[in-house]
Design a protein around this motif. Structure first.
Motif, mmCIF file in Angstrom:
data_model
loop_
_atom_site.group_PDB
_atom_site.id
_atom_site.type_symbol
_atom_site.label_atom_id
_atom_site.label_comp_id
_atom_site.label_asym_id
_atom_site.label_seq_id
_atom_site.Cartn_x
_atom_site.Cartn_y
_atom_site.Cartn_z
ATOM 1 N N THR A 103 1.646 5.146 1.296
ATOM 2 C CA THR A 103 1.466 5.978 2.481
ATOM 3 C C THR A 103 2.109 7.328 2.221
ATOM 4 N N GLN B 110 0.834 -1.203 0.000
ATOM 5 C CA GLN B 110 0.000 0.000 0.000
ATOM 6 C C GLN B 110 0.868 1.251 0.000
ATOM 7 N N THR C 295 -2.622 -0.947 10.860
ATOM 8 C CA THR C 295 -1.296 -0.676 10.285
ATOM 9 C C THR C 295 -0.138 -1.174 11.157
ATOM 10 N N ASP D 73 -0.724 10.615 1.548
ATOM 11 C CA ASP D 73 -1.333 9.305 1.785
ATOM 12 C C ASP D 73 -2.691 9.266 1.075
ATOM 13 N N PRO D 74 -2.884 8.382 0.085
ATOM 14 C CA PRO D 74 -4.140 8.370 -0.667
ATOM 15 C C PRO D 74 -5.353 8.032 0.194
ATOM 16 N N LYS D 75 -5.135 7.222 1.247
ATOM 17 C CA LYS D 75 -6.253 6.897 2.139
ATOM 18 C C LYS D 75 -6.767 8.159 2.835
ATOM 19 N N SER D 76 -5.859 9.038 3.212
ATOM 20 C CA SER D 76 -6.275 10.269 3.901
ATOM 21 C C SER D 76 -7.038 11.187 2.955
ATOM 22 N N GLU E 115 -8.980 10.206 0.588
ATOM 23 C CA GLU E 115 -10.315 9.629 0.474
ATOM 24 C C GLU E 115 -11.136 9.895 1.733
ATOM 25 N N LEU E 116 -10.520 9.698 2.910
ATOM 26 C CA LEU E 116 -11.229 9.870 4.183
ATOM 27 C C LEU E 116 -11.679 11.319 4.397
ATOM 28 N N PHE F 180 -0.449 12.714 6.157
ATOM 29 C CA PHE F 180 -1.899 12.579 6.295
ATOM 30 C C PHE F 180 -2.569 13.941 6.098
#
Length: 226
Positions: free
Chosen positions: A22, A20, A170, A55-58, A60-61, A25
């Motif tokens: 990272t 993944q 994580t 961080d791509p997850k951040s 999106e969130l 954030f």
């Protein structure tokens, strides 16, 4: 003239061996920037310079978060054109303080980056503000002061807790446990009563926030300290 704060972003983009991505954030940059707008001049640096990995997850969130939307749309130069950390060695007198943005990236590069460690040490001995949020305090773990003691020894602080790391999924990919490492080097660690709850700890000129929910409050604490 507005006081200058050196914001530090990670240059690391891989989440261990997870496959993944990272990095830093999103709200942990966007919220402090929003709080300090008009109160401080923000200079952004990273170990490698250039574009620091988000961080791509951040993203999106926090896609519906106003401060984060504004950062991505209007202030992207802050993270796309970072200076190299080494450019600021010996220039601590230009700044009121230094701030480390979190995200998992700092666990892999800033925790052991010799330039970063030297910067923190020089800022501390120059009596500047030292601040970080979430995994940003990873940058403090291995800093030793002129007398040989660890920077965090005896300091009241917070950071992303070991319990939060496990809950977030994580923990298996981290090079070390952040809360545990800070405690091992003498930090007086405290966390919010609930996972991901807002928590900011101020110990003199040392300001830390626990997690993304704490980023805005860290920005306000820095603004008040200025």
């Amino acid at each position: 003239m507005a006081p200058k704060i050196l914001f530090v972003l990670t240059s690391h983009s891989a989440l261990g061996n997870s496959g993944q991505k990272t990095g830093w954030f999103l709200p942990e940059l966007s919220h402090p920037v929003a709080e300090l707008e008009g109160k401080a001049e923000i200079v952004v640096a990273s170990p490698l310079g250039g574009e620091a990995p988000l961080d791509p997850k951040s993203a999106e969130l926090f896609k519906d978060d106003p401060a984060s939307i504004r950062l991505l749309n209007d202030l992207s130069h802050l993270y796309k054109n970072t200076s190299k950390l080494e450019e600021w060695l010996g220039k601590e007198d230009e700044f009121a303080g230094i701030f480390y943005v979190g995200g998992h990236g700092p666990m892999f590069d800033l925790a052991t980056d010799e330039t970063s460690i030297s910067l923190i040490k020089s800022f501390y001995h120059a009596n500047k503000l030292i601040s970080a949020v979430c995994h940003g305090p990873a940058a403090f773990v291995n800093v030793k002061l002129n007398d040989g003691t660890y920077l965090v020894e005896g300091k009241q602080l917070t950071a992303f807790s070991d319990d939060e790391e496990v809950d977030f999924g994580t923990a298996p990919y981290m090079p070390f446990k952040l809360e545990s490492a800070l405690k091992e080097h003498g930090a007086k660690f405290t966390a919010a009563k609930e996972l991901y709850g807002e928590k900011v700890v101020i110990d003199g000129k040392f300001i830390t926030g626990e997690n993304p929910a704490s980023a805005g409050a860290v920005g306000r604490a820095i603004a008040e300290a200025l």
